[in-house]
Design an enzyme around this catalytic site. Structure first.
Site, short mmCIF file in Angstrom:
data_model
loop_
_atom_site.label_atom_id
_atom_site.label_comp_id
_atom_site.label_asym_id
_atom_site.label_seq_id
_atom_site.Cartn_x
_atom_site.Cartn_y
_atom_site.Cartn_z
N LYS A 175 9.02 -16.64 -11.07
CA LYS A 175 8.25 -15.51 -11.59
C LYS A 175 7.10 -16.02 -12.46
O LYS A 175 7.32 -16.84 -13.36
CB LYS A 175 9.17 -14.59 -12.41
CG LYS A 175 8.47 -13.34 -12.85
CD LYS A 175 9.38 -12.45 -13.68
CE LYS A 175 8.55 -11.38 -14.34
NZ LYS A 175 9.28 -10.68 -15.38
N ASN B 271 0.85 -1.19 0.00
CA ASN B 271 0.00 0.00 0.00
C ASN B 271 0.89 1.24 0.00
O ASN B 271 2.11 1.13 0.00
CB ASN B 271 -0.97 -0.04 1.19
CG ASN B 271 -0.22 -0.16 2.50
OD1 ASN B 271 0.57 0.70 2.85
ND2 ASN B 271 -0.45 -1.27 3.20
N LYS C 109 -12.29 -3.99 17.99
CA LYS C 109 -10.96 -4.46 18.37
C LYS C 109 -10.68 -4.20 19.85
O LYS C 109 -9.60 -4.54 20.35
CB LYS C 109 -9.90 -3.81 17.50
CG LYS C 109 -10.12 -4.11 16.02
CD LYS C 109 -8.95 -3.82 15.14
CE LYS C 109 -9.34 -4.09 13.70
NZ LYS C 109 -8.27 -4.19 12.77
N PRO D 177 -3.38 -12.14 8.94
CA PRO D 177 -3.79 -12.02 10.34
C PRO D 177 -4.00 -10.55 10.71
O PRO D 177 -3.32 -9.67 10.18
CB PRO D 177 -2.62 -12.61 11.13
CG PRO D 177 -1.47 -12.65 10.19
CD PRO D 177 -2.02 -12.70 8.80
N ASP D 178 -4.96 -10.30 11.60
CA ASP D 178 -5.22 -8.93 12.05
C ASP D 178 -4.30 -8.65 13.24
O ASP D 178 -4.57 -9.07 14.38
CB ASP D 178 -6.70 -8.81 12.45
CG ASP D 178 -7.09 -7.38 12.76
OD1 ASP D 178 -6.22 -6.63 13.26
OD2 ASP D 178 -8.25 -7.01 12.51
#
Ligand code: FMN
Length: 406
Positions: free
Chosen positions: A287, A209, A340, A303-304
């Protein structure tokens, strides 16, 4: 602090009595100013009894136009370290936003050089009116803080936004203006995550990101600078700061493993990393060759990290997360805070174009008590210091609250 508490004419004025009481108990000196409409909802006697200070206002007995050798509004404006208006009517917001000063409170609001904090309360239609929102935007542009109202059943019977923020949220917002006791962070062990994670598709391609990690690194430095022992779990390419124990990681799984190895030894977590939510289902050893037809990629959840650490924390550990949202940012962040189980979440509004890779940024803190006034816009280093100061206040107040006799 020396606080002028302005109380204007809404039903929620009765809650100002509790606010005045709690502020006085916390050791602040509180002088109340009632507007004429405010005095129809709550009495000056109640406020002066709770604060031990005179309550001023429009009523001649309260001395607004009393002959006085010192000019009262200027004296009050100078006396205040902070002016809080709670509850703030649409009318009072509109007056100050437009430079009007027809009574004592509005005059003090214009004359003071102290910071000003508004806690609006009104009917949903009034709250959503573009004139009220434009006035609030104007106040924010003067540097004034706003404690966002909550949602609920209002005194008028309607349900929606406009309910005065909880007294706890207003108290927390007020703490943001005091001189922080940074010593509470000295020697505390703090786990900071920063930067993007990378999820590889094959030996050359990766999913990631646009986060650089600049905000997380600034936070790591700011906590280090007040004497905390920082354990930094860092993704991305930015260099690690000195004086901070750094673990370099690549994927969300690596980040979780590095954090879990340290979490038990830490007092708190500052989860500023932008963790990839998905990874490719398969990591190709070679690749992947291009093909002529349409191609698709199967993703699975990573995983969080934040939720996992938050779920494993002891009662003495705290957890602060970050949310970068492009729409309905406050609603999404409130849901994230709750799901959370965090102590605080700091919201980046990425739609405003500030956040990734930019220098100046704004963060809106949300705690279980409510939405607090925005920190910034400030350069990331200064913003990180503001976060640390705010957090030091919060820890200090909760430490003191646990002492006998508080
Ligand atoms: C019963 C009642 C409740 C009111 N509640 C609110 C309120 O919650 N918020 C608001 O902005 N105005 C409210 N108003 C209107 C204000 O009292 C009115 O605009 C007044 O002029 C505000 O004066 P002030 O800002 O100087 O206190 C209410 C009026 C009445 C009669």
């Amino acid at each position: 602090m020396q606080i002028v508490l302005g109380i204007t004419g809404g039903v929620a004025a009765y809650k100002a009595a509790e606010l005045a009481r709690q502020l006085t108990n916390q050791g602040h000196r509180v002088r109340c100013i009632l507007t004429e409409a405010g005095a129809r909802f709550i009495t000056p006697l109640a406020l002066s009894s709770l604060t031990g200070e005179p309550c001023l206002g429009a009523n001649p007995d309260m001395g607004e136009w009393r002959a006085n050798p010192s000019v009262e509004h200027i004296e009050l404006a100078r006396w205040a370290d902070l002016v809080v208006v709670a509850p703030a009517t649409a009318n009072s917001i509109g007056k100050t936003a437009n430079g009007l000063a027809p009574d004592l409170l509005s005059t003090v609001l214009l004359a003071t050089r102290a910071p000003v904090l508004w806690a609006p309360a009104m009917n949903t239609g009034m709250w959503e009116h573009p004139a009220v929102q434009a006035n609030l935007a104007r106040l924010r542009s003067f540097g004034h803080g706003v404690v966002e109202p909550g949602e609920g059943v209002l005194a008028c019977g309607e349900e929606g936004a406009g309910k005065l923020a909880d007294v706890g949220a207003i108290l927390e917002a007020i703490q943001m203006y005091g001189t922080p006791n940074l010593a509470v962070l000295q020697g505390r062990q703090i786990l900071v995550t920063a930067g993007p994670t990378r999820e590889d598709l094959d030996p050359v391609r990766t999913l990631s990101n646009r986060s650089t990690g600049a905000m997380g690194l600034a936070l790591a430095r700011a906590f280090r600078d007040v004497g905390a022992r920082v354990h930094l779990v860092l993704g991305g390419d930015l260099p690690a700061p000195w004086g901070v124990e750094t673990m370099r990681v690549r994927s969300a799984q690596d980040m979780l493993a590095a954090c879990e190895a340290r979490w038990a030894d830490c007092d708190g977590l500052v989860a500023a990393a932008a963790v990839a939510d998905q990874r490719p289902e398969h990591l190709a050893a070679e690749k992947v060759k291009k093909t002529d037809g349409p191609e698709s990629l199967v993703l699975v959840r990573t995983p969080d990290v934040l939720a996992t650490l938050a779920s494993k924390r002891r009662p003495d550990q705290w957890a602060m997360g970050f949310a970068a949202e492009s729409e309905k940012h406050l609603d999404h962040a409130k849901a994230k805070l709750k799901s959370k189980g965090l102590d605080a979440i700091l919201v980046n509004d990425i739609q405003s174009g500030r956040a990734f890779g930019t220098q100046a940024n704004t963060l809106i803190p949300i705690t279980p008590q409510g939405v607090l006034p925005a920190l910034g816009p400030l350069p990331k280093e200064r913003l990180a210091q503001a976060v640390v100061q705010w957090w030091a206040h919060r820890l200090d107040v909760s430490d003191r609250a646990q002492q006998p006799g508080f």
